[in-house]
Design an enzyme around this catalytic site. Structure first.
Site, PDB file in Angstrom:
ATOM      1  N   LYS A 146       0.818  -1.211   0.000  1.00  0.00           N
ATOM      2  CA  LYS A 146       0.000   0.000   0.000  1.00  0.00           C
ATOM      3  C   LYS A 146       0.852   1.261   0.000  1.00  0.00           C
ATOM      4  CE  LYS A 146       0.469   1.371   4.461  1.00  0.00           C
ATOM      5  NZ  LYS A 146       1.844   1.483   4.743  1.00  0.00           N
ATOM      6  N   ASN A 167       4.858   8.343   2.752  1.00  0.00           N
ATOM      7  CA  ASN A 167       4.785   7.941   1.345  1.00  0.00           C
ATOM      8  C   ASN A 167       3.823   8.843   0.564  1.00  0.00           C
ATOM      9  OD1 ASN A 167       6.443   5.328   1.314  1.00  0.00           O
ATOM     10  ND2 ASN A 167       5.104   5.052   3.074  1.00  0.00           N
TER      11      ASN A 167
END
Length: 314
Positions: free
Chosen positions: A174, A239
């Site tokens: 993810k 991220n």
């Protein structure tokens, strides 16, 4: 009948945490609030690795992915106690072997239970005492249940799962999608585009994970869909910040030094593309993220490449 374990367990545990960064400290805070003893080791800390390892009932690794191999080799040379449970909370892929962190630990300690901890767990929210849930997964049900009891509290709900590979890959892959999500928001592409990206991103994660040997249903749980939703929608995610700032025109060299911790998705993307090419797995979103991180395309180019793919059934 309610079979939910009481917390904390009757016997206080000593938890040795390898890695005293934000995530390691957050996990240690949860455990210490439950009345357990916590010892930290880091390269800059005062405690020796041998002291922390030999005194631990549970040894939790929260080091970055690049630190896993060297740290576990040192741990193996020391030799943890015969009953020590190893828990890994690292989300990444090893560049040399393309293995997950848990696979590396299990290879090194084939006779020990290894437990994976992953879920929609943004550190800063947990530190603020906001409610959260996570998953602890292992082939050893007894080990997973003990770890569940150690971490569970009124603000932190812990579930067990028998598919450690799926739980770990959900949390790992993810991060690649979070970079793409940050790009989507950075370019102000709107809610429709974001919904399409996350839906197709989950499909891509499942395709990779099941090819790897994980169970499909695991990716619809907390460590898969749950972690995807949290990480892809929060500026607290490192991220996500990488993708968002790339879309704002910054370079990777400018972004990474200013992050609070490691954006594991950058390395994960590189290793994932390597593995996908070898095994011939279709990863269109991950591929565009990789091209973007390598500086070969612009964020706008990446979006256009995804939108112009051949039309086909869902």
């Amino acid at each position: 009948m309610d079979n939910t374990p009481t917390f904390p367990p009757t016997k206080p545990q000593t938890l040795g945490i390898l890695g005293a960064g934000v995530w390691g400290r957050t996990l240690g805070q949860l455990v210490s609030q439950n009345g357990h003893r916590v010892e930290y080791w880091s390269r800059r800390g005062d405690r020796s690795l041998e002291e922390v390892v030999t005194g631990a009932d549970i040894l939790l690794s929260a080091v970055s992915m690049k630190g896993v191999a060297p740290v576990l080799s040192q741990v193996k040379a020391i030799g943890p106690g015969a009953d020590t449970i190893i828990v890994t909370a690292t989300k990444g892929l090893d560049p040399q072997t393309t293995c997950t962190a848990a696979q590396l630990w299990q290879r090194a300690f084939s006779d020990r239970p290894v437990v994976v901890l992953a879920g929609p767990n943004l550190s800063k929210e947990i530190q603020q005492g906001l409610p959260a849930a996570t998953v602890v997964a292992s082939h050893d049900e007894i080990a997973a249940t003990l770890v569940q009891e150690v971490f569970s509290s009124s603000n932190f709900r812990v579930y067990t799962n028998p598919d450690p590979l799926g739980v770990e890959l959900g949390g790992t892959l993810k991060n690649v999608m979070a970079i793409a999500s940050g790009v989507c928001d950075g370019l102000q592409l709107g809610t429709n585009a974001k919904a399409a990206l996350l839906t197709r991103g989950l499909t891509e994660i499942i395709r990779i994970g099941t090819h790897w040997g994980a169970q499909m249903e695991t990716f619809y749980g907390l460590s898969g869909l749950g972690d995807l939703l949290a990480t892809c929608n929060s500026p607290l995610s490192r991220n996500y910040q990488v993708g968002y700032q790339l879309a704002q025109g910054k370079t990777l060299a400018e972004i990474l030094p200013n992050l609070e911790g490691t954006a594991e998705g950058v390395n994960t993307t590189q290793v994932l593309i390597q593995r996908a090419k070898t095994l011939e797995i279709s990863v269109p979103i991950s591929y565009q993220v990789h091209q973007l991180l390598e500086g070969q395309i612009t964020p706008k180019d990446a979006v256009e490449a995804l939108m112009l793919r051949d039309i086909k059934p869902e």
